[in-house]
Design a protein around this motif. Structure first.
Motif, PDB file in Angstrom:
ATOM      1  N   ASP A 261       0.811  -1.218   0.000  1.00 49.75           N
ATOM      2  CA  ASP A 261       0.000   0.000   0.000  1.00 49.75           C
ATOM      3  C   ASP A 261       0.845   1.268   0.000  1.00 49.75           C
ATOM      4  O   ASP A 261       0.405   2.312  -0.488  1.00 49.75           O
ATOM      5  CB  ASP A 261      -0.927   0.025   1.220  1.00 49.75           C
ATOM      6  CG  ASP A 261      -2.008  -1.050   1.147  1.00 49.75           C
ATOM      7  OD1 ASP A 261      -2.268  -1.546   0.028  1.00 49.75           O
ATOM      8  OD2 ASP A 261      -2.573  -1.385   2.198  1.00 49.75           O
TER       9      ASP A 261
ATOM     10  N   ARG B  88      -4.782   0.758 -12.967  1.00 48.08           N
ATOM     11  CA  ARG B  88      -5.301   0.014 -11.811  1.00 48.08           C
ATOM     12  C   ARG B  88      -4.932   0.672 -10.488  1.00 48.08           C
ATOM     13  O   ARG B  88      -5.745   0.695  -9.549  1.00 48.08           O
ATOM     14  CB  ARG B  88      -4.772  -1.420 -11.849  1.00 48.08           C
ATOM     15  CG  ARG B  88      -5.243  -2.283 -10.698  1.00 48.08           C
ATOM     16  CD  ARG B  88      -4.763  -3.706 -10.836  1.00 48.08           C
ATOM     17  NE  ARG B  88      -5.177  -4.532  -9.727  1.00 48.08           N
ATOM     18  CZ  ARG B  88      -4.857  -5.819  -9.572  1.00 48.08           C
ATOM     19  NH1 ARG B  88      -4.122  -6.426 -10.495  1.00 48.08           N
ATOM     20  NH2 ARG B  88      -5.271  -6.504  -8.519  1.00 48.08           N
ATOM     21  N   TYR B  89      -3.705   1.210 -10.389  1.00 46.95           N
ATOM     22  CA  TYR B  89      -3.212   1.703  -9.096  1.00 46.95           C
ATOM     23  C   TYR B  89      -3.105   3.224  -9.020  1.00 46.95           C
ATOM     24  O   TYR B  89      -2.701   3.762  -7.986  1.00 46.95           O
ATOM     25  CB  TYR B  89      -1.851   1.077  -8.787  1.00 46.95           C
ATOM     26  CG  TYR B  89      -1.936  -0.404  -8.513  1.00 46.95           C
ATOM     27  CD1 TYR B  89      -2.333  -0.871  -7.265  1.00 46.95           C
ATOM     28  CD2 TYR B  89      -1.631  -1.333  -9.501  1.00 46.95           C
ATOM     29  CE1 TYR B  89      -2.424  -2.240  -7.003  1.00 46.95           C
ATOM     30  CE2 TYR B  89      -1.727  -2.700  -9.261  1.00 46.95           C
ATOM     31  CZ  TYR B  89      -2.128  -3.139  -8.008  1.00 46.95           C
ATOM     32  OH  TYR B  89      -2.231  -4.484  -7.761  1.00 46.95           O
TER      33      TYR B  89
ATOM     34  N   THR C 223      -4.727   4.933  -5.973  1.00 42.47           N
ATOM     35  CA  THR C 223      -4.362   4.513  -4.613  1.00 42.47           C
ATOM     36  C   THR C 223      -2.872   4.682  -4.298  1.00 42.47           C
ATOM     37  O   THR C 223      -2.487   4.589  -3.127  1.00 42.47           O
ATOM     38  CB  THR C 223      -4.739   3.037  -4.401  1.00 42.47           C
ATOM     39  OG1 THR C 223      -4.066   2.227  -5.387  1.00 42.47           O
ATOM     40  CG2 THR C 223      -6.240   2.849  -4.525  1.00 42.47           C
ATOM     41  N   HIS C 224      -2.046   4.906  -5.301  1.00 43.18           N
ATOM     42  CA  HIS C 224      -0.600   4.946  -5.097  1.00 43.18           C
ATOM     43  C   HIS C 224       0.013   6.182  -5.749  1.00 43.18           C
ATOM     44  O   HIS C 224      -0.529   6.721  -6.717  1.00 43.18           O
ATOM     45  CB  HIS C 224       0.074   3.705  -5.693  1.00 43.18           C
ATOM     46  CG  HIS C 224      -0.138   2.462  -4.902  1.00 43.18           C
ATOM     47  ND1 HIS C 224      -1.365   1.847  -4.830  1.00 43.18           N
ATOM     48  CD2 HIS C 224       0.722   1.721  -4.143  1.00 43.18           C
ATOM     49  CE1 HIS C 224      -1.252   0.750  -4.061  1.00 43.18           C
ATOM     50  NE2 HIS C 224      -0.008   0.666  -3.638  1.00 43.18           N
TER      51      HIS C 224
END
Length: 302
Positions: free
Chosen positions: A84, A106-107, A110-111
């Motif tokens: 994470d 995809r990320y 969140t990242h």
């Protein structure tokens, strides 16, 4: 030089010989890029395919060995977990490699993701608008990467203060030195690295394969005696990127193979390997600007 070599792969030759100047441009922009690239203490995942993966692997070893935070390199199609709190750095000359694009999509929400690109007018450029290290001055027309990859490595090394003062001069030396072997007589080339130079060894071998379709291998030097040395012989060149411990070099010489090592920064061995790759390609009737079966970007589909 053999007259048949002159004029073959002209685009690749022009790009590979521009590396000292292009690396200097990257160093001149180092502070601007440092602000986007991972800071000390961050956990880092660096993602790329082929050449980009090998460059990322070299950076990962350097950053880990400098104690700046856990760093790992991965191929997106083989990646099965992401922490994470990892800062994701993606490398792509084209900005279009599909499995890298899929990972960012995809990320991205969140990242923290930073892209190192040769072209920002691309899917990755549009996805990473606010966090892009744009190396357009290092982009290439040739399908085979030379200066873009080494400029990415220069940029990454500069961001962690791992660029020696001699790097650019070493690149100039590599462009002027006699080749390590006669391209007309060598039949097999092995590149050996250790820790951060393992990625360089893999990249050097890839360049020779891509450009010339030549029998080329790469290994960690401490693994070479555990089997691969059995393929060495009188027409083999074993090229160490960095130190060449006697315990390994002596065993290599006992096979009849030639050992090559120099005092240049290991990264500066790549322009020298690029030169050898282009000359081997010419002798084999291949154009390294457009090798068979290769494209500038691989668009992976399920």
């Amino acid at each position: 030089m053999n007259d048949s070599i002159v004029g073959t792969g002209a685009i690749t030759r022009a790009e590979l010989t521009s590396q000292p100047e292009i690396w200097q441009q990257a160093l001149d922009l180092a502070e601007r890029h440092r602000a986007l690239l991972p800071a000390a203490g961050e956990k880092v995942l660096i993602v790329g395919c082929g050449t980009s993966y090998y460059i990322g692997d070299s950076y990962a070893y350097l950053r880990n060995d400098a104690g700046l935070g856990r760093t790992r390199a991965a191929i997106p199609s083989e990646l099965d977990w992401i922490d994470d709190d990892e800062h994701i750095v993606v490398i792509s000359r084209s900005g279009t490699t599909q499995d890298v694009v899929d990972l960012v999509e995809r990320y991205g929400a969140t990242h923290r993701i930073t892209a190192i690109l040769g072209d920002t007018d691309t899917p990755l450029g549009r996805l990473c608008t606010d966090r892009t290290v744009h190396l357009d001055f290092a982009d290439e027309k040739s399908i085979v990467q030379t200066r873009f990859a080494t400029t990415v490595l220069t940029t990454l090394r500069a961001s962690i203060d791992q660029v020696p003062a001699t790097l650019v001069d070493d690149a100039r030396t590599a462009l002027a030195e006699t080749l390590p072997t006669d391209p007309e007589h060598v039949q097999h080339i092995v590149f050996l690295g250790h820790r951060w130079t393992n990625g360089l060894a893999q990249e050097a071998a890839l360049k020779v394969r891509e450009s010339a379709g030549f029998w080329t291998e790469a290994y960690s030097m401490w693994e070479y005696q555990h089997g691969p040395i059995s393929c060495a012989g009188p027409n083999t060149l074993v090229w160490f990127l960095g130190e060449a411990p006697d315990v390994i070099a002596d065993d290599v010489r006992s096979t009849g193979a030639a050992v090559y090592v120099n005092d240049l920064d290991p990264q500066a061995n790549l322009p020298l390997a690029h030169r050898l790759a282009v000359d081997l390609a010419a002798l084999r009737g291949r154009n390294p600007d457009t090798p068979p079966f290769l494209n500038r970007s691989v668009l992976v589909t399920d």
